[in-house]
Design an enzyme around this catalytic site. Structure first.
Site, PDB file in Angstrom:
ATOM      1  N   SER A 249       0.825  -1.212   0.000  1.00 22.92           N
ATOM      2  CA  SER A 249       0.000   0.000   0.000  1.00 22.92           C
ATOM      3  C   SER A 249       0.855   1.257   0.000  1.00 22.92           C
ATOM      4  CB  SER A 249      -0.845   0.067   1.265  1.00 22.92           C
ATOM      5  OG  SER A 249      -1.363  -1.164   1.599  1.00 22.92           O
TER       6      SER A 249
ATOM      7  N   HIS B 133      -1.407  -2.587  -7.013  1.00 22.93           N
ATOM      8  CA  HIS B 133      -2.113  -2.265  -5.768  1.00 22.93           C
ATOM      9  C   HIS B 133      -3.620  -2.451  -5.947  1.00 22.93           C
ATOM     10  CE1 HIS B 133      -3.043   1.004  -2.536  1.00 22.93           C
ATOM     11  NE2 HIS B 133      -3.118  -0.204  -2.029  1.00 22.93           N
TER      12      HIS B 133
ATOM     13  N   GLU C  80      -4.135   0.118  -8.920  1.00 20.03           N
ATOM     14  CA  GLU C  80      -3.165   1.201  -9.094  1.00 20.03           C
ATOM     15  C   GLU C  80      -1.830   0.528  -9.440  1.00 20.03           C
ATOM     16  OE1 GLU C  80      -2.287   3.291  -5.394  1.00 20.03           O
ATOM     17  OE2 GLU C  80      -2.314   5.205  -6.439  1.00 20.03           O
TER      18      GLU C  80
ATOM     19  N   ASN D  99      -3.102   6.155  -1.316  1.00 16.37           N
ATOM     20  CA  ASN D  99      -2.927   6.296   0.133  1.00 16.37           C
ATOM     21  C   ASN D  99      -2.305   7.616   0.556  1.00 16.37           C
ATOM     22  OD1 ASN D  99      -4.230   4.071   1.262  1.00 16.37           O
ATOM     23  ND2 ASN D  99      -2.618   2.746   0.463  1.00 16.37           N
TER      24      ASN D  99
HETATM   25  N1  3HC Z   1     -15.663  -9.410  -0.087  1.00 15.17           N
HETATM   26  C1  3HC Z   1     -16.316  -9.576  -1.250  1.00 15.17           C
HETATM   27  N2  3HC Z   1     -17.479  -8.977  -1.556  1.00 15.17           N
HETATM   28  C2  3HC Z   1     -17.991  -8.153  -0.628  1.00 15.17           C
HETATM   29  C3  3HC Z   1     -17.382  -7.913   0.612  1.00 15.17           C
HETATM   30  C4  3HC Z   1     -16.156  -8.599   0.864  1.00 15.17           C
HETATM   31  N3  3HC Z   1     -15.463  -8.409   1.986  1.00 15.17           N
HETATM   32  N4  3HC Z   1     -18.147  -7.034   1.313  1.00 15.17           N
HETATM   33  C5  3HC Z   1     -19.205  -6.748   0.539  1.00 15.17           C
HETATM   34  N5  3HC Z   1     -19.116  -7.408  -0.625  1.00 15.17           N
HETATM   35  C6  3HC Z   1     -20.067  -7.364  -1.759  1.00 15.17           C
HETATM   36  C7  3HC Z   1     -21.411  -7.903  -1.347  1.00 15.17           C
HETATM   37  O1  3HC Z   1     -21.431  -9.295  -1.418  1.00 15.17           O
HETATM   38  C8  3HC Z   1     -22.324  -7.244  -2.334  1.00 15.17           C
HETATM   39  O2  3HC Z   1     -22.217  -7.915  -3.584  1.00 15.17           O
HETATM   40  P1  3HC Z   1     -23.523  -8.117  -4.491  1.00 15.17           P
HETATM   41  O3  3HC Z   1     -23.882  -6.752  -4.999  1.00 15.17           O
HETATM   42  O4  3HC Z   1     -23.078  -9.056  -5.550  1.00 15.17           O
HETATM   43  O5  3HC Z   1     -24.527  -8.704  -3.581  1.00 15.17           O
HETATM   44  C9  3HC Z   1     -21.680  -5.853  -2.536  1.00 15.17           C
HETATM   45  O6  3HC Z   1     -20.305  -6.004  -2.115  1.00 15.17           O
HETATM   46  C10 3HC Z   1     -22.356  -4.799  -1.690  1.00 15.17           C
HETATM   47  O7  3HC Z   1     -22.325  -5.251  -0.338  1.00 15.17           O
HETATM   48  P2  3HC Z   1     -23.411  -4.851   0.770  1.00 15.17           P
HETATM   49  O8  3HC Z   1     -24.702  -4.525   0.095  1.00 15.17           O
HETATM   50  O9  3HC Z   1     -23.404  -5.894   1.823  1.00 15.17           O
HETATM   51  O10 3HC Z   1     -22.797  -3.595   1.520  1.00 15.17           O
HETATM   52  P3  3HC Z   1     -22.457  -2.165   0.975  1.00 15.17           P
HETATM   53  O11 3HC Z   1     -23.417  -1.680  -0.037  1.00 15.17           O
HETATM   54  O12 3HC Z   1     -22.232  -1.378   2.202  1.00 15.17           O
HETATM   55  O13 3HC Z   1     -21.044  -2.328   0.227  1.00 15.17           O
HETATM   56  C11 3HC Z   1     -18.723  -2.066   0.344  1.00 15.17           C
HETATM   57  C12 3HC Z   1     -19.923  -2.794   0.889  1.00 15.17           C
HETATM   58  C13 3HC Z   1     -18.581  -2.342  -1.171  1.00 15.17           C
HETATM   59  C14 3HC Z   1     -17.518  -2.634   1.054  1.00 15.17           C
HETATM   60  C15 3HC Z   1     -18.906  -0.527   0.558  1.00 15.17           C
HETATM   61  O14 3HC Z   1     -19.183  -0.301   1.904  1.00 15.17           O
HETATM   62  C16 3HC Z   1     -17.704   0.294   0.177  1.00 15.17           C
HETATM   63  O15 3HC Z   1     -17.499   0.618  -0.981  1.00 15.17           O
HETATM   64  N6  3HC Z   1     -16.874   0.678   1.174  1.00 15.17           N
HETATM   65  C17 3HC Z   1     -15.645   1.423   0.964  1.00 15.17           C
HETATM   66  C18 3HC Z   1     -14.588   0.490   0.461  1.00 15.17           C
HETATM   67  C19 3HC Z   1     -13.282   1.179   0.229  1.00 15.17           C
HETATM   68  O16 3HC Z   1     -13.124   2.369   0.335  1.00 15.17           O
HETATM   69  N7  3HC Z   1     -12.273   0.350  -0.078  1.00 15.17           N
HETATM   70  C20 3HC Z   1     -10.922   0.833  -0.269  1.00 15.17           C
HETATM   71  C21 3HC Z   1     -10.155   0.642   0.996  1.00 15.17           C
HETATM   72  S1  3HC Z   1      -8.524   1.293   0.829  1.00 15.17           S
HETATM   73  C22 3HC Z   1      -7.635   0.026   0.216  1.00 15.17           C
HETATM   74  O17 3HC Z   1      -8.051  -1.074   0.042  1.00 15.17           O
HETATM   75  C23 3HC Z   1      -6.201   0.361  -0.108  1.00 15.17           C
HETATM   76  C24 3HC Z   1      -5.263  -0.128   0.925  1.00 15.17           C
HETATM   77  O18 3HC Z   1      -3.976   0.121   0.450  1.00 15.17           O
HETATM   78  C25 3HC Z   1      -5.426   0.508   2.267  1.00 15.17           C
END
Ligand code: 3HC
Length: 303
Positions: free
Chosen positions: A127, A161, A173, A211
């Protein structure tokens, strides 16, 4: 095999939430056989259980056929700790997705260099750690950075990434080290696209683009909580409802892992020497307490 990425078999090191997600999209979307390696059997068992759940859900929702799920699952082979990195010797690309620890990554990249064929791409899902430094760690002893062997070895290292949860988030990324060759970059890009992702490219600076922007935002939210500016719920609700973020920054920090957030923020702080990146004391103390967020059952929220 796609002519563009040329990857017939992929190796993934680390079966945590990122490694498992990468193995999942590679097997399901890019349809590439995957060798998934982790030292911990427990981590592998958890990762496979999550994949089975996600595949079942996609089949039940009619997003994929059950034959696609079965084939994807069969493409994933587990490499135990006793088999080790040696078992990855014939892969065309290895993606490292272990914790954010430079010396651990350097050790892994040195063993990948020793075991894999010289044409294999070596990618890191880091990251924030310098891809250039990781690339340098692959230069065999006795060679120099300027030698043909040194340039060839470091030139096949790239940052790839992915974002959490990998099956859902549409971005990869791509980070070019100073030494990364254009061919490595283009093959890595083609592979990410085959996994169903859109690709952006960043230079190798601390935090890259994602990040360098996201983590100071999360760190500021934690500082707001630390100073008593607002409650946890009010901070998260402000961003969810006021700015349409899918989740608030404190919940997102829990979701990423507070240990990972701290490691990234420390890299920004030390990598730039700029005091604006000082990690929140509260974040440091929560990590001291073992409150890593969702994965440990406790963070800003209880799970
Ligand atoms: N693994 C796989 N699929 C997942 C999941 C997981 N952990 N969590 C949720 N999902 C899927 C669900 O199964 C659902 O799929 P479907 O549409 O086929 O049914 C879909 O995502 C939507 O899930 P929910 O309806 O249960 O919940 P939300 O609408 O709240 O969505 C979320 C969940 C997509 C995680 C949403 O909350 C979100 O976009 N959150 C922000 C995520 C984000 O910012 N990620 C980046 C983090 S930073 C990073 O990774 C970089 C690193 O370097 C730090």
């Amino acid at each position: 095999m796609s002519a563009a990425h040329g990857i017939r078999t992929l190796g993934v090191l680390g079966a945590g939430q990122m490694g498992t997600g990468i193995a999942f999209v590679a097997a399901l979307r890019a349809k590439v056989p995957v060798l998934l390696h982790d030292r911990s059997q427990d981590q592998i068992t958890k990762g496979l259980a999550l994949m089975d759940k996600l595949l079942d859900k996609d089949v039940n929702k009619g997003k994929i056929q059950s034959i696609d799920a079965k084939e994807a699952r069969e493409r994933i082979r587990i490499i135990s700790s006793s088999e080790g990195v040696k078992a990855l010797r014939d892969v065309d690309m290895a993606i490292e997705a272990v914790s954010e620890n430079l010396s651990l990554k350097e050790k892994i990249f040195a063993s990948l260099t020793a075991e894999l064929n010289p044409g294999a791409i070596l990618a890191s899902n880091t990251s924030s750690i310098s891809i250039t430094k990781i690339a340098t760690s692959t230069i065999p002893q006795g060679s120099t950075a300027a030698s043909e062997e040194g340039k060839q070895s470091a030139g096949r290292v790239v940052g790839l990434h992915f974002f959490n949860p990998v099956p859902v988030m549409k971005l990869v990324e791509l980070i070019s080290a100073l030494q990364t060759t254009p061919e490595t970059l283009e093959r890595a890009r083609a592979f990410a696209i085959a996994c169903g992702k859109e690709v952006t490219v960043s230079k190798d600076v601390p935090g890259f683009v994602s990040n360098a922007l996201l983590m100071p935002f999360i760190n500021e939210a934690i500082m707001c909580l630390e100073k008593g500016t607002a409650t946890r719920d009010d901070i998260d609700t402000t961003l969810r409802l006021g700015m349409n973020h899918p989740m608030g920054p404190l919940q997102l920090a829990d979701f990423i892992g507070l240990d990972t957030c701290l490691a990234i923020q420390q890299t920004l702080y030390t990598g730039t020497g700029d005091s604006k990146y000082r990690p929140s004391i509260l974040l440091e103390r929560m990590v001291d307490a073992g409150w890593y967020g969702k994965k440990s059952g406790k963070g800003f929220y209880d799970y």
